[in-house]
Design an enzyme around this catalytic site. Structure first.
Site, mmCIF file in Angstrom:
data_model
loop_
_atom_site.group_PDB
_atom_site.id
_atom_site.type_symbol
_atom_site.label_atom_id
_atom_site.label_comp_id
_atom_site.label_asym_id
_atom_site.label_seq_id
_atom_site.Cartn_x
_atom_site.Cartn_y
_atom_site.Cartn_z
ATOM 1 N N THR A 93 0.862 -1.174 0.000
ATOM 2 C CA THR A 93 0.000 0.000 0.000
ATOM 3 C C THR A 93 0.901 1.227 0.000
ATOM 4 O O THR A 93 1.535 1.537 1.004
ATOM 5 C CB THR A 93 -0.904 0.015 1.247
ATOM 6 O OG1 THR A 93 -1.653 -1.202 1.289
ATOM 7 C CG2 THR A 93 -1.863 1.196 1.208
ATOM 8 N N LYS A 169 -7.076 0.616 -3.039
ATOM 9 C CA LYS A 169 -6.643 0.025 -1.771
ATOM 10 C C LYS A 169 -6.663 1.062 -0.652
ATOM 11 O O LYS A 169 -7.118 0.789 0.470
ATOM 12 C CB LYS A 169 -5.243 -0.551 -1.935
ATOM 13 C CG LYS A 169 -4.525 -0.920 -0.646
ATOM 14 C CD LYS A 169 -5.240 -1.990 0.144
ATOM 15 C CE LYS A 169 -4.406 -2.398 1.356
ATOM 16 N NZ LYS A 169 -5.100 -3.362 2.219
ATOM 17 N N LYS A 238 -0.687 5.670 8.800
ATOM 18 C CA LYS A 238 -0.055 5.903 7.498
ATOM 19 C C LYS A 238 -1.084 5.850 6.373
ATOM 20 O O LYS A 238 -1.123 6.732 5.500
ATOM 21 C CB LYS A 238 1.043 4.860 7.278
ATOM 22 C CG LYS A 238 1.809 5.010 5.965
ATOM 23 C CD LYS A 238 1.290 4.105 4.852
ATOM 24 C CE LYS A 238 1.529 2.637 5.160
ATOM 25 N NZ LYS A 238 1.139 1.777 3.990
#
Length: 293
Positions: A93, A169, A238
């Protein structure tokens, strides 16, 4: 197929193992050598450097974030070591900006690039049941299909631009974070009125929100089972940050994202960065001062 696999963390270990079980010839590299040794006992070869792992028909990487991917794949010159005509499958990711940069780098070097981030936790990866979002040149996606099929139960193609898979995603993880936060807040509300989180979450995850994400994370919240983490607060912070950055670029407001990021930041500030992000329930309870009531 001859496959190089870089990144044997909580997700990568199970994914590489599935490739071995499917009969592929797998060469692995990891910063910490112990995970590589475990896979070597199952038939994997161990690369001395990332570049050694990259010299295969297909390179699969599963690294934590932009910084790790840049250090391991770009600064080490692993991508430059790839053979002409080979394909790199980046399953991490990463940010939209990093995704674009990686696509441009691979095109410049004359090697294939497919972004293929996954939906699923480590236990799902170990079972080969991931859902894989793939974007890249159709011919390249088709060529690596046996690799993806070995690791996942379904592949969801999203066109030729690799960054599209990464955006999907990021958006999916934003939805997960929002779902966890909503359960954290709602169960804190019921607890303030003497209703156990387990009783409340049992109701809603078997009626209004009877889906795997709500049921899985709801169970963890009900049991206050935040360690060991399947996906840490730090990684959640994150990823929500990536969603906000992607929104900024296209002038898409994500007010829920800002709130969830602040909750995750609170967890990090309290030393809970390595707990599972379902631990947002602890943040909600702490901010409501339930322990003092």
């Amino acid at each position: 197929m001859n496959i190089g696999f870089i990144g044997l963390g909580a997700m990568g270990r199970g994914m590489a193992q599935q490739l071995l079980e499917a009969g592929h010839d797998v060469t692995v590299w990891n910063r910490s050598p112990e995970a590589a040794k475990t896979l070597a006992e199952q038939g994997a070869k161990i690369a001395k450097t990332p570049s050694d792992a990259a010299r295969n028909e297909v390179l699969v990487s599963m690294l934590a974030d932009d910084q790790a991917a840049h250090q391991v794949l770009v600064e080490s010159k692993a991508i430059e070591a790839m053979k002409k005509g080979s394909i790199h499958v980046n399953m991490a990711t990463v940010s939209v900006a990093f995704a674009r940069g990686m696509a441009a780098l691979h095109e410049r070097l004359g090697v294939g690039y497919v972004a293929a981030p996954v939906l699923g936790r480590p236990d799902v990866a170990a079972a080969g049941k991931l859902n894989i979002i793939a974007a890249g040149a159709p011919a390249q996606v088709e060529r690596i299909r046996p690799v993806l099929d070995a690791m996942g139960q379904a592949v969801w193609p999203l066109g030729e631009s690799p960054e599209r898979a990464n955006v999907a995603k990021i958006a999916a993880n934003f939805m997960l974070a929002s779902a966890i936060e909503s359960m954290a807040e709602a169960s804190t509300l019921t607890r303030a009125y003497g209703i156990e989180a387990s009783d409340f979450l049992d109701i809603v995850t078997n009626t209004l929100f009877a889906s795997p994400a709500y049921q899985g994370y709801g169970k963890m919240i009900a049991e206050a089972r935040f360690e060991p983490a399947g996906f840490t607060m730090r990684l959640g912070h994150k990823d929500v940050g990536l969603a906000l950055s992607a929104g900024d670029e296209k002038s898409v407001a994500l007010p829920l994202g800002s709130a969830v990021r602040d909750r995750l930041l609170d967890a990090l500030a309290n030393g809970d960065g390595e707990k599972d992000w379902s631990g947002l329930a602890e943040v909600a309870a702490r901010q409501a001062h339930l322990d003092k009531r």
